[in-house]
Write an enzyme that holds these catalytic residues in place. Sequence first.
Site, PDB file in Angstrom:
ATOM      1  N   ASP A 293      -8.771  13.725  -1.711  1.00  0.00           N
ATOM      2  CA  ASP A 293      -8.940  12.469  -2.461  1.00  0.00           C
ATOM      3  C   ASP A 293      -8.822  11.344  -1.352  1.00  0.00           C
ATOM      4  OD1 ASP A 293      -8.575  10.257  -4.290  1.00  0.00           O
ATOM      5  OD2 ASP A 293      -6.814  10.879  -5.308  1.00  0.00           O
TER       6      ASP A 293
HETATM    7  C1  BGC Z   1      -8.293   8.178  -6.702  1.00  0.00           C
HETATM    8  C2  BGC Z   1      -9.099   9.125  -7.363  1.00  0.00           C
HETATM    9  C3  BGC Z   1     -10.748   8.830  -7.009  1.00  0.00           C
HETATM   10  C4  BGC Z   1     -10.903   8.413  -5.531  1.00  0.00           C
HETATM   11  C5  BGC Z   1     -12.105   7.872  -5.554  1.00  0.00           C
HETATM   12  C6  BGC Z   1      -8.655   7.612  -5.091  1.00  0.00           C
HETATM   13  O1  BGC Z   1      -7.889   6.550  -4.884  1.00  0.00           O
HETATM   14  O2  BGC Z   1      -6.986   8.780  -6.575  1.00  0.00           O
HETATM   15  O3  BGC Z   1      -8.664   9.492  -8.509  1.00  0.00           O
HETATM   16  O4  BGC Z   1     -11.532   9.556  -7.550  1.00  0.00           O
HETATM   17  O5  BGC Z   1     -10.056   7.137  -5.406  1.00  0.00           O
HETATM   18  O6  BGC Z   1     -12.513   6.508  -6.035  1.00  0.00           O
END
Ligand code: BGC
Length: 769
Positions: A293
Amino acid sequence: MNIMNTRIIGISILCSLLTVAAGSQSGSKTVTDRMNSFVNSLMSKMTLEEKIGQLNLLKPDGSVATGTVVSSDVENKIAKGQVGGLFGVIGQEKIRQAQQLAVTKSRLKIPLLFGSDVIHGYKTTFPIPLALSCSWDIPMIERSARIAATEATADGLNWAFSPMVDIARDPRWGRIAEGAGEDPYLGAQIAKAMVRGYQGNDLSANNTLMACVKHFALYGAAEGGREYNTVDMSLVKMYNDYLPPYKAAVDAGVGSVMASFNTINNVPATGNKWLLTDLLRKQWGFKGFVVSDYTGVKEMTDHGMGDFQTVSALALNAGLDMDMISEGFLTTLEKSLKEGKVSRKQIDDACRRILEAKYQLGLFNDPFLYCNKDRASREVLSAEKRMAARQFAEHSFVLLKDQDNVLPLKKAGTIALIGALANDRSNMLGTWAVSGDFQTAIPVIDGMKNIGGGNVSVLYAKGANISDDTAFAKKINVFGTRIDIDKRSPQEMIDEAVGIANRSDVIVAVVGEASEMSGESSSRSQITIPESQQRLLRELKRTGKPLVLVIMSGRPLILNWENENAAAILLTWFGGHETGNAIADVLFGNYSPSGKLTTSFPRSAGQIPIYYNALNTGRPNGGDEFQKFHSAYLDVENSPLFPFGYGLSYTSFSYGEIKLSNSQLKNNRKITAAVTVTNTGNMDGEEVVQLYIRDMVGSIARPVKELKGFQKVFLRKGESRSIQFDISVNDLKFYNSSLNYVAEPGEFKVFIGTNNRDVREASFIYEGK
Ligand code: BGC
């Protein structure tokens, strides 16, 4: 982003080696062989640096930010072969330009992946995932992902960071909005449907994209519901209650997995070898790639796992293939390799998985497969998609109360439409609608006028700010104004609202949360409607006019006062682009609500975590009345205000007794549980018939009920139908203390009903072999 200035060169420059070797990517038995030989050949030409480059996922400056860090110098890095994929770049033209750079400027011309948070629709925004789950309509949910894929791929994307399948039993956690609620069985059905919808049967088709199941794992079990917080959980609970939806997505062939931010029993998921390798790859046989993530690798330094180089090596060694944003792989793996902290094989394996994904997506055949101007102008926000958005929203709403049939509203008379959310576009799309343009959403007031027709007079007053608290509003308004604090005083607004209420036949108050009060980084400790709106509701109640509440939120709320005082409550969550029309359709009875809750609604935040599939305890309270020395609270009942599976309709349904085809179940056989459901009301309508099972005696304590089946059926007014469920040994299985998946002989109860509380009951014996 600077890439936009890059000179556009024709796509034919793609090195002939790649084109020839990629060959046809469909259909025959040798597809895997062809992919392997293509990837082998490509990798034999790659330098170590280029391989590491494939593991790097960046988000260029200027694209939609979902974290605090954005990547710099992206253009240069692409040209140097230091980037495997980008995300947050929206629009086929921008994507085409970035891809052009990769396939013309980088030495081996390897195309990029383009990802995005396509969470509930793409530009056409559907209801938030928690809302969609309340439809219990699996084909519809699959269709929502299919449509999103069609639209997103037309606009250049080939990778969706969805489905989010984290089980959540804690409505304080804002990201409960993004998942399918508290139940592993329903969550697993939805996970599979979403993967099928996004990926279709052929990933290399130009209208399918690669799904990414997230957040692996257990992110929804953050302590205290506080975002990014610690998770500590027994293996038995993990396997039985939290892991099934992720596993279902893997079984459905999901192409990628995103590691979660949290620790699991003190080891961050991003660097957790047990999770990413032993469980995911070895036990479940996952063949795709794992991405971190947002800055998940870097964050392991804050988890206290070591310096940047150490945590980057830890992640790779654990089985992480792609590093989102941190650039820990890019900047430290070469050094770690020299120092023997990671192996060449690990880097090769990770690189191979990413190249395989690109191959499967058809990108080596045509890096611009997903960039087509005509398709984009045809598909994006098309009228058809908006129609679908409207239907999905109607099917996601949950009718919590309807006293004396105050709903549906008559299409005549005067309606006082009150509330900041009644005349609002900016909140309608809900959280995680990064590509949606809220300006094109339909506010409730427009829907009420459109659908109500000429005999209805709609009078509007704002009545209250979503919240009067300016400091709070500032936290919510990070992506633009969601809480708009009026120049007038709260009292002036209330006076205006009460004035029009007094001149009306019925009040429709649209109240609840702003869209950014749920979603990422939006945990709340008090999950009520904000005080400003509660005060408004109390004043409206005093008018004596029938009070209909339309409640918008991204999480279960505590609604005790509202339930006692409103004549009707329609929970709409956040309905997406067509919110206004969908709400009006339902309020005026063009569609009878059929949604059912997929999360329990507590009476008090002190009951959290609250979920229906709990263990019995050694001193069960047996009902809501307090009993001394039983498992209960002194100051609140044990039950939720609205239970899992609950939801009313404008019509009513009665359930007959359960008939079992046999009172004994033998291995490899099945028994059938049948119940007659009758539409006893005055309208046609849909009902979600739910089947639960309880294992009465086990080698470990077993939940008081577990959902094992459901059917959404349409019954005409007066119609009766026998609804049948087959129960097989598989439905009795669970993970025992040795984590073997077993069914144990003994007595089982079967429950069928309209929610998990109001059920008919029968029982049978499972005889074992
Ligand atoms: C989130 C994810 C997301 C990623 C990309 C993160 O902050 O937890 O769910 O896919 O950002 O935007």
